[in-house]
Design a protein around this motif. Structure first.
Motif, mmCIF file in Angstrom:
data_model
loop_
_atom_site.group_PDB
_atom_site.id
_atom_site.type_symbol
_atom_site.label_atom_id
_atom_site.label_comp_id
_atom_site.label_asym_id
_atom_site.label_seq_id
_atom_site.Cartn_x
_atom_site.Cartn_y
_atom_site.Cartn_z
ATOM 1 N N VAL A 16 0.851 -1.194 0.000
ATOM 2 C CA VAL A 16 0.000 0.000 0.000
ATOM 3 C C VAL A 16 0.886 1.244 0.000
ATOM 4 C CG1 VAL A 16 -1.723 1.330 1.280
ATOM 5 C CG2 VAL A 16 -1.916 -1.169 1.141
ATOM 6 N N ALA A 17 0.677 2.103 -0.979
ATOM 7 C CA ALA A 17 1.476 3.332 -1.089
ATOM 8 C C ALA A 17 0.860 4.477 -0.298
ATOM 9 C CB ALA A 17 1.627 3.730 -2.554
ATOM 10 N N ASP A 18 -0.481 4.569 -0.271
ATOM 11 C CA ASP A 18 -1.131 5.693 0.405
ATOM 12 C C ASP A 18 -2.596 5.368 0.627
ATOM 13 O OD1 ASP A 18 -1.348 8.208 1.559
ATOM 14 O OD2 ASP A 18 -1.589 9.263 -0.348
ATOM 15 N N VAL A 19 -3.179 6.029 1.621
ATOM 16 C CA VAL A 19 -4.614 5.960 1.894
ATOM 17 C C VAL A 19 -5.110 7.400 1.977
ATOM 18 C CG1 VAL A 19 -6.388 5.281 3.549
ATOM 19 C CG2 VAL A 19 -4.447 3.759 3.120
ATOM 20 N N ARG A 20 -6.194 7.695 1.248
ATOM 21 C CA ARG A 20 -6.732 9.054 1.238
ATOM 22 C C ARG A 20 -8.238 9.007 1.507
ATOM 23 N NH1 ARG A 20 -2.845 8.798 -2.857
ATOM 24 N NH2 ARG A 20 -4.256 8.437 -4.617
ATOM 25 N N VAL A 21 -8.687 9.893 2.384
ATOM 26 C CA VAL A 21 -10.104 9.974 2.730
ATOM 27 C C VAL A 21 -10.508 11.437 2.834
ATOM 28 C CG1 VAL A 21 -11.846 9.450 4.491
ATOM 29 C CG2 VAL A 21 -10.065 7.770 4.001
ATOM 30 N N LEU A 22 -11.630 11.771 2.230
ATOM 31 C CA LEU A 22 -12.238 13.090 2.401
ATOM 32 C C LEU A 22 -13.733 12.933 2.169
ATOM 33 C CD1 LEU A 22 -11.977 16.148 2.897
ATOM 34 C CD2 LEU A 22 -11.821 16.423 0.422
ATOM 35 N N GLY A 23 -14.525 13.294 3.163
ATOM 36 C CA GLY A 23 -15.962 13.154 3.018
ATOM 37 C C GLY A 23 -16.330 11.713 2.732
ATOM 38 N N ALA A 24 -17.178 11.521 1.738
ATOM 39 C CA ALA A 24 -17.601 10.176 1.358
ATOM 40 C C ALA A 24 -16.763 9.651 0.190
ATOM 41 C CB ALA A 24 -19.084 10.168 1.018
#
Length: 202
Positions: A147-155
């Protein structure tokens, strides 16, 4: 420009300060600022429109997808008063353009009903709950091998893999077997769930 979240650009989330500076530059140079809120509009990022994160307004905004709640295709182009006056031909020949299915009565009725449901309901609380759960459930993957990155914003939740899957179709089939509908997109696996999803479903 897709504000705050580059959807087709890899679900990359960027700083609202960029939009503030871009708005100032476009105003200074007399260049129209156009925002593509087709994927981010109508609450997807936690604000009704993603541009609100920066407190700026574009000259033209394109909206779609959630405009009709996914029931039918419907899109709209929203313009500032200055742009609208120019297009309508105030003092000049108007821009005579419109697609064949423009202002389809059924699609517009569905869009109006969808907006009433969205704005009349607790969409902000629902999106905040989805964001919280996506953070809790996805962010621990950030340290996982591959896994290189995890991104979350809102839904919006996105897991970027270190490398694209060798067989995306097989990966998608494995998800479907488990009752999950996700579409790998290059090295990304992302979800943009409906606001009515339950915690158990998510």
């Amino acid at each position: 420009l897709e504000p705050i979240v580059q959807g087709a650009g890899g679900m990359r989330i960027y700083s609202p300060s960029y939009l503030v500076k871009l708005r100032a530059l476009c105003t200074k140079l007399d260049i129209l600022l156009i925002f593509d809120e087709i994927a981010t509009g109508f609450g997807r990022t936690g604000r009704l429109f993603a541009a609100e994160h920066a407190g700026v307004s574009p000259d033209i905004m394109c909206v779609g997808k959630a405009l009709a709640g996914g029931y039918c295709t419907l899109a709209a182009t929203i313009a500032s008063d200055d742009v609208a006056r120019g297009v309508s031909g105030e003092g000049t020949q108007p821009l005579m353009h419109g697609p064949t299915y423009m202002a389809n009565p059924l699609a517009c009725a569905i869009g109006a009903a969808s907006l009433q449901l969205l704005l009349g309901g607790p969409w902000q609380e629902r999106v905040a709950a989805i964001e919280g759960q996506l953070r809790r459930d996805l962010e621990p993957l950030a340290g996982a091998q591959g896994v290189a990155d995890v991104r979350v914003l809102g839904a919006i939740g996105a897991v970027e893999l270190a490398a694209a899957p060798r067989d995306p179709a097989a990966l998608q089939a494995a998800f479907v077997e488990r009752g999950v509908w996700l579409r790998p997109f290059g090295s990304l696996i992302y979800c943009m769930p409906p606001y009515v999803i339950s915690e158990a479903q998510l």
